[in-house]
Design an enzyme around this catalytic site. Structure first.
Site, short mmCIF file in Angstrom:
data_model
loop_
_atom_site.label_atom_id
_atom_site.label_comp_id
_atom_site.label_asym_id
_atom_site.label_seq_id
_atom_site.Cartn_x
_atom_site.Cartn_y
_atom_site.Cartn_z
N HIS A 155 0.80 -1.22 0.00
CA HIS A 155 0.00 0.00 0.00
C HIS A 155 0.83 1.27 0.00
O HIS A 155 0.28 2.36 -0.19
CB HIS A 155 -0.99 0.00 1.17
CG HIS A 155 -2.31 0.63 0.82
ND1 HIS A 155 -3.46 0.44 1.55
CD2 HIS A 155 -2.66 1.46 -0.19
CE1 HIS A 155 -4.45 1.11 1.01
NE2 HIS A 155 -3.99 1.75 -0.05
N ASP A 170 -10.00 -0.42 3.63
CA ASP A 170 -8.83 -1.05 4.23
C ASP A 170 -9.16 -1.46 5.65
O ASP A 170 -10.03 -0.87 6.29
CB ASP A 170 -7.69 -0.01 4.23
CG ASP A 170 -6.30 -0.58 4.41
OD1 ASP A 170 -6.15 -1.57 5.15
OD2 ASP A 170 -5.35 -0.01 3.84
N HIS A 213 -6.85 -1.03 7.84
CA HIS A 213 -5.94 -0.13 8.57
C HIS A 213 -6.09 1.30 8.06
O HIS A 213 -6.46 1.52 6.90
CB HIS A 213 -4.49 -0.59 8.37
CG HIS A 213 -4.27 -2.04 8.61
ND1 HIS A 213 -4.39 -2.98 7.61
CD2 HIS A 213 -3.95 -2.72 9.74
CE1 HIS A 213 -4.15 -4.19 8.11
NE2 HIS A 213 -3.89 -4.06 9.39
N ASP A 261 -3.47 3.44 7.87
CA ASP A 261 -2.24 3.83 7.16
C ASP A 261 -1.92 5.30 7.37
O ASP A 261 -1.53 6.03 6.44
CB ASP A 261 -2.34 3.49 5.67
CG ASP A 261 -2.49 1.99 5.43
OD1 ASP A 261 -2.13 1.21 6.32
OD2 ASP A 261 -2.98 1.61 4.35
N HIS A 299 4.14 1.03 4.32
CA HIS A 299 2.75 0.77 3.92
C HIS A 299 1.76 1.13 5.02
O HIS A 299 0.55 1.15 4.76
CB HIS A 299 2.57 -0.68 3.44
CG HIS A 299 2.49 -1.72 4.50
ND1 HIS A 299 1.96 -2.98 4.28
CD2 HIS A 299 2.88 -1.73 5.81
CE1 HIS A 299 2.02 -3.70 5.39
NE2 HIS A 299 2.57 -2.97 6.32
N ASP A 342 -7.41 -1.93 -0.42
CA ASP A 342 -6.48 -2.92 0.11
C ASP A 342 -7.27 -4.21 0.34
O ASP A 342 -8.29 -4.20 1.04
CB ASP A 342 -5.90 -2.40 1.43
CG ASP A 342 -4.78 -3.27 1.99
OD1 ASP A 342 -4.82 -4.49 1.82
OD2 ASP A 342 -3.86 -2.70 2.62
N ASP A 373 -6.82 -6.49 2.25
CA ASP A 373 -6.96 -6.91 3.64
C ASP A 373 -8.18 -6.28 4.31
O ASP A 373 -8.50 -6.58 5.45
CB ASP A 373 -5.69 -6.68 4.45
CG ASP A 373 -5.38 -5.23 4.79
OD1 ASP A 373 -6.29 -4.38 4.79
OD2 ASP A 373 -4.20 -4.94 5.09
N GLU A 430 -1.85 -5.10 -2.14
CA GLU A 430 -1.55 -6.08 -1.09
C GLU A 430 -1.97 -7.51 -1.42
O GLU A 430 -2.11 -8.35 -0.53
CB GLU A 430 -2.13 -5.65 0.27
CG GLU A 430 -1.58 -4.33 0.80
CD GLU A 430 -0.17 -4.43 1.39
OE1 GLU A 430 0.39 -5.54 1.44
OE2 GLU A 430 0.36 -3.37 1.81
#
Length: 302
Positions: free
Chosen positions: A101, A124, A126, A128, A141, A229, A231, A274
């Protein structure tokens, strides 16, 4: 949304510590991306992969201090920034395939040159939103969105000769379920529009996406970048990614989210990041990425 699409691969693994995410663009292409999108009567041009530095495996696994692989990330960021900007200058939609990312620093920097009030949806697990001095890992990332708001090292913040690529008021975070302390504070201090997994459970994904779009329209954005992302999705369904967090969005929820985003006709650029085939199961995460992209670009059952 223009029907002229440039596919830009970014085989970069420098923003985190697991080799294999640099193979993400190849895995997504191998899973049939081009043929899937061409069936939608889109003008598709695969621009190939940008140039990235070779991985020095010994250095990659070493105990680096500060921002890991910093010089390599600067090179990747500048190369991608130029490639994305060129795509938009040619009136095409840049679809960027990561890579980790951290590549979003380059993709959104390249996009932001062409808009006065860019909006960003960050889909996402997260935020970030770390800064180097607060990052628990030094992995870049975990920092791209904070850098894009104008905080971080000058070499990445001031690409294109200016700092802020996206205002904090123009960001919507969707799918959050793993935030560091500094990220939580930044979100609160800047009042960033955030939908956690608890919000999605409560409201449903349709309401979340529609609310996000209405919020961004109220900000009078003139362009919208989607940074997805994989994830964000639950690792039970989407295992081929490096920073797994249980309790994520389902594959079906994500399809519906992307269907709504397609229908909005607001998204003007996108990266998907990712995908790591080395830790995947039979390339299923890349296959899911292709299916999600099909939905985003207008694929329907009937």
């Amino acid at each position: 949304m223009t029907r002229a699409i440039d596919i830009i691969g970014v085989p970069s693994t420098f923003g985190q510590r697991k080799l294999g995410v640099d193979l993400g663009p190849t895995a997504i292409r191998y899973a049939g991306l081009l043929s899937r999108l061409k069936q939608l009567d889109l003008d598709i041009e695969d621009k190939g992969d940008i140039d990235v530095p070779l991985v020095d495996v010994e250095k990659f696994h070493s105990n680096q201090t500060g921002m890991r692989n910093f010089q390599e990330i600067i090179e990747v960021t500048n190369n991608l920034n130029n490639k994305v900007s060129e795509s938009i200058e040619n009136n095409r939609f840049p679809l960027i395939l990561g890579g980790d990312h951290s590549i979003a620093i380059g993709s959104i920097s390249g996009v932001s040159k062409h808009y006065n009030n860019l909006g960003v949806i960050w889909y996402d697990a997260h935020g970030d939103l770390n800064v180097p001095e607060e990052s628990p890992s030094g992995n870049v990332h975990g920092m791209p969105l904070r850098i894009l708001t104008g905080e971080g090292p000058d070499e990445l913040v001031n690409i294109n000769g200016y700092g802020v690529k996206v205002k904090t008021d123009n960001i919507v975070l969707i799918g959050m379920r793993d935030l560091d302390y500094g990220e939580r504070q930044f979100i609160k201090d800047k009042n960033i529009k955030t939908f956690t997994m608890a919000d999605i459970d409560k409201l449903g994904i349709q309401a979340v996406i529609e609310n996000a779009l209405e919020y961004l329209k109220s900000r009078n954005i003139d362009g919208l970048h989607l940074s997805l992302d994989v994830d964000a999705l639950d690792p039970i369904e989407t295992p081929g990614t490096g920073t797994r967090v249980m309790g994520g969005l389902t594959y079906r929820e994500s399809h519906f989210a992307l269907e709504i985003l397609h229908q909005s006709n607001l998204v003007s650029s996108m990266d998907i990041v990712e995908v790591n085939p080395l830790i995947d199961q039979n390339n299923c995460t890349a296959e899911q990425a292709v299916s999600l992209l099909g939905t985003f670009f207008g694929e329907t059952l009937l």
